[in-house]
Write a protein that holds these residues in place. Structure first.
Motif, PDB file in Angstrom:
ATOM      1  N   VAL A  49       0.863  -1.178   0.000  1.00 32.44           N
ATOM      2  CA  VAL A  49       0.000   0.000   0.000  1.00 32.44           C
ATOM      3  C   VAL A  49       0.904   1.234   0.000  1.00 32.44           C
ATOM      4  O   VAL A  49       1.677   1.450   0.939  1.00 32.44           O
ATOM      5  N   ILE A  50       0.820   2.005  -1.059  1.00 31.82           N
ATOM      6  CA  ILE A  50       1.632   3.218  -1.130  1.00 31.82           C
ATOM      7  C   ILE A  50       0.722   4.429  -1.278  1.00 31.82           C
ATOM      8  O   ILE A  50      -0.378   4.328  -1.820  1.00 31.82           O
ATOM      9  N   PRO A  51       1.150   5.585  -0.770  1.00 28.85           N
ATOM     10  CA  PRO A  51       0.287   6.768  -0.790  1.00 28.85           C
ATOM     11  C   PRO A  51       0.075   7.301  -2.202  1.00 28.85           C
ATOM     12  O   PRO A  51       0.881   7.088  -3.101  1.00 28.85           O
ATOM     13  N   ALA A  52      -1.055   7.992  -2.388  1.00 29.04           N
ATOM     14  CA  ALA A  52      -1.345   8.651  -3.664  1.00 29.04           C
ATOM     15  C   ALA A  52      -0.868  10.088  -3.620  1.00 29.04           C
ATOM     16  O   ALA A  52      -0.945  10.750  -2.585  1.00 29.04           O
ATOM     17  N   LYS A  53      -0.374  10.560  -4.772  1.00 30.80           N
ATOM     18  CA  LYS A  53       0.102  11.942  -4.885  1.00 30.80           C
ATOM     19  C   LYS A  53      -0.557  12.567  -6.107  1.00 30.80           C
ATOM     20  O   LYS A  53      -0.453  12.030  -7.210  1.00 30.80           O
ATOM     21  N   GLY A  54      -1.257  13.665  -5.907  1.00 25.48           N
ATOM     22  CA  GLY A  54      -1.953  14.309  -7.007  1.00 25.48           C
ATOM     23  C   GLY A  54      -1.034  15.199  -7.830  1.00 25.48           C
ATOM     24  O   GLY A  54      -0.097  15.806  -7.308  1.00 25.48           O
ATOM     25  N   ILE A  55      -1.297  15.258  -9.128  1.00 23.44           N
ATOM     26  CA  ILE A  55      -0.601  16.188 -10.033  1.00 23.44           C
ATOM     27  C   ILE A  55      -1.678  17.073 -10.645  1.00 23.44           C
ATOM     28  O   ILE A  55      -2.470  16.620 -11.477  1.00 23.44           O
ATOM     29  N   LEU A  56      -1.743  18.327 -10.216  1.00 22.66           N
ATOM     30  CA  LEU A  56      -2.788  19.247 -10.666  1.00 22.66           C
ATOM     31  C   LEU A  56      -2.212  20.171 -11.731  1.00 22.66           C
ATOM     32  O   LEU A  56      -1.215  20.857 -11.509  1.00 22.66           O
ATOM     33  N   PHE A  57      -2.855  20.216 -12.903  1.00 20.49           N
ATOM     34  CA  PHE A  57      -2.336  21.062 -13.983  1.00 20.49           C
ATOM     35  C   PHE A  57      -3.487  21.626 -14.804  1.00 20.49           C
ATOM     36  O   PHE A  57      -4.608  21.110 -14.788  1.00 20.49           O
TER      37      PHE A  57
END
Length: 581
Positions: A464-472
């Motif tokens: 289980v690895i964390p999610a990281k958002g990429i906002l563009f």
């Protein structure tokens, strides 16, 4: 597992190879693999490269060193033949020999192209020293480098009827060229496609579009990698123009490359070539023929095909059965899909799948799979072709080491089944080990290597690895940055990147993997509003088991919300647009 990333080599495609080597170096899954860059120079030496040089723009930026490139010319090392006997500078890297490969890496990722690199030569060397390598084996590689043999074998595989002729070098130099032109027109008509049989990246491709003898001669000379220089033409140039002309000879994307041969004289450097022409034209006004030292001995001529041009990758399931990817339609903005139009932005547009019926796309996939199997190719290949207005599929040019820039066609097509670049490279490595096992050489060592890799992939997939958002935002510049960030985070493997497109203050789209592989944001915006093409759905279903192994559960739909947080929960954000989250 240590992955030796082989790039460079002696071929005209070495700069494309450098770009592919960078892709593998940067996008290799760092949780599974350790990248070891191996630069192969024009003399065939293997150099374990200092990784800092992987971020240069061109091979000539570091090899030969700027100090060794004299007289203001940018040349490759074959223009300085004395350096073949000079030790490689420790600043560049460490010279290694094939018998010591296993001290440095466990697997060879081949990002090299052209003769010696895709024809079974490097593959045979690696097999001799029991180093598993990526891509097809000896048989598939040997077939994949010869366009004349390819045409004959494809015709046997799928029964296609494609007009072709072969012109030998001695026939071209000593025969009646005008008579040959008439024979070619009678058999193939006009336009005529002319190809150098052992080149890739659309190097050595010309089209004779008019009923023009002069155009015909120019095209064949180009594909034989020779040129004719007249005295009047040369003497009309000033010194600056002569230097620029000689530099173009050295640039492999536009010249025939050094060394050049005239008669029995070999000329290695632009300065040497200029001095030779100056001296010769003072004594004689005869036209001089310059030929590449690595010229083709025959040229392939084909009938021009009108239709929709496509390129289609084929990979394998674990059991060796074929999985044909969705074909990509190549929409040309320029007339000829040559080296420059293939790699310079804006010259072509791509569409997945081909803009035709589902039945026609299925027909393309059927023919690709058939040819892949019958030509003895395994692991991966990209095969080009045309869909004619009558619905006939005509194939050509199987490519056994497809280009590997992050936006290459093979990665775009693998994205449509849910694999990002990092996962696609992992597939290439794992499936290549699987296929090397089938050769019955070093079997138990390779089985152990495969099992160790599988254990790591399964462990990684269950973590289980964390999610990281990429906002563009919806601009080409931000979309390009988002793709770059997406690739970097996937390669690091410490989080799951979640790309989110901001359309306006109340409209946000969470994007699936396929939509992170388009060329322009306008292509992306069109697709977020469209239903997924039936062929893409169908192909993804056939690939489901393979995709699940490398990527886990994959969603292909676009999610929409009024705020980024409303779409998906993430640990934190990479914010490329002005808005803070």
């Amino acid at each position: 597992m240590r992955i030796g990333i082989f790039f460079g080599g002696p071929s005209r495609e070495r700069e494309i190879s450098f770009a592919g080597g960078k892709t593998a170096f940067e996008n290799l899954d760092k949780q599974l693999f350790e990248p070891v860059p191996v630069f192969v120079d024009s003399f065939g030496r293997f150099i374990k490269l200092d990784p800092r040089w992987m971020y240069e723009t061109s091979i000539r930026d570091f090899f030969p060193s700027p100090v060794q490139q004299t007289d203001g010319y940018r040349v490759y090392i074959e223009s300085l033949p004395h350096l073949a006997h000079v030790a490689v500078s420790p600043e560049v890297g460490e010279l290694i020999t094939p018998d010591k490969f296993r001290d440095h890496f466990d697997f060879a990722m081949l990002a090299m192209h052209g003769p010696d690199c895709e024809d079974g030569a490097i593959q045979g060397l690696l097999e001799w020293y029991r180093i598993p390598y990526s891509g097809p084996g000896l048989m598939g590689s040997a077939v994949g480098i010869d366009k004349v043999l390819q045409n004959e074998m494809i015709a046997l595989a799928n029964g296609q009827d494609k007009g072709m002729m072969v012109v030998r070098y001695d026939q071209w130099q000593r025969g009646d060229r005008q008579q040959l032109f008439e024979e070619v027109k009678g058999k193939l008509g006009v336009p005529i496609v002319v190809k150098a049989p052992h080149q890739g990246s659309s190097i050595g491709v010309a089209i004779v579009r008019q009923d023009s003898y002069g155009e015909f001669v120019t095209a064949l000379n180009q594909c034989f990698f020779q040129m004719e220089v007249g005295a009047d033409e040369w003497l009309a140039l000033d010194q600056e123009a002569r230097q620029a002309w000689a530099q173009r000879i050295a640039n492999l994307d536009e010249g025939i490359g050094f060394p050049v041969v005239t008669g029995t004289t070999f000329l290695y450097h632009p300065k040497e070539l200029i001095a030779y022409l100056d001296k010769t034209f003072l004594a004689s006004k005869d036209t001089i023929i310059l030929s590449s030292a690595h010229a083709e001995d025959q040229v392939l001529l084909e009938a021009y095909v009108s239709g929709q041009e496509f390129s289609c990758g084929c990979i394998q399931h674990d059991d060796g059965s074929t999985l044909v990817l969705p074909p990509t339609e190549i929409i040309k903005i320029v007339e000829v899909f040559d080296f420059n139009s293939k790699y310079k932005p804006g010259a072509t547009r791509k569409r997945i799948p081909v803009n035709t019926t589902l039945a026609n796309n299925q027909k393309i996939q059927y023919n690709i799979g058939l040819v892949f199997q019958r030509l003895g190719i395994n692991v991966c290949a990209r095969i080009d072709g045309f869909l004619t207005p009558e619905g006939e599929v005509l194939l050509h040019d199987p490519n056994t080491i497809p280009g590997m820039s992050p936006t290459s066609l093979i990665f775009k097509q693998m994205a449509e089944i849910g694999l990002n670049v990092t996962q696609a490279i992992t597939y290439f490595i794992r499936q290549s080990i699987r296929e090397r096992i089938r050769t019955g050489k070093d079997t138990w060592h390779l089985r152990q290597l495969l099992q160790t890799l599988d254990d790591k992939i399964n462990l990684q997939r269950s973590a289980v690895i964390p999610a990281k958002g990429i906002l563009f935002e919806a601009t080409d510049e931000q979309y390009a940055k988002a793709r770059q960030c997406f690739g970097k985070l996937n390669a690091e493997g410490k989080c799951t990147p979640v790309p989110v497109l901001k359309l306006d203050d109340t409209t946000y789209y969470q994007l699936p993997v396929p939509l992170m592989f388009k060329d322009y944001v306008e292509d992306l915006l069109a697709l977020v509003r469209e239903e997924r093409d039936p062929l893409l759905v169908e192909t993804s279903e056939r690939a489901a088991q393979l995709t699940a192994f490398y990527a886990g559960r994959v969603e292909y739909g676009v999610k929409m919300g009024s705020t980024p947080e409303a779409i998906t929960p993430v640990e934190d954000w990479v914010v490329l647009c002005a808005e803070s989250v």
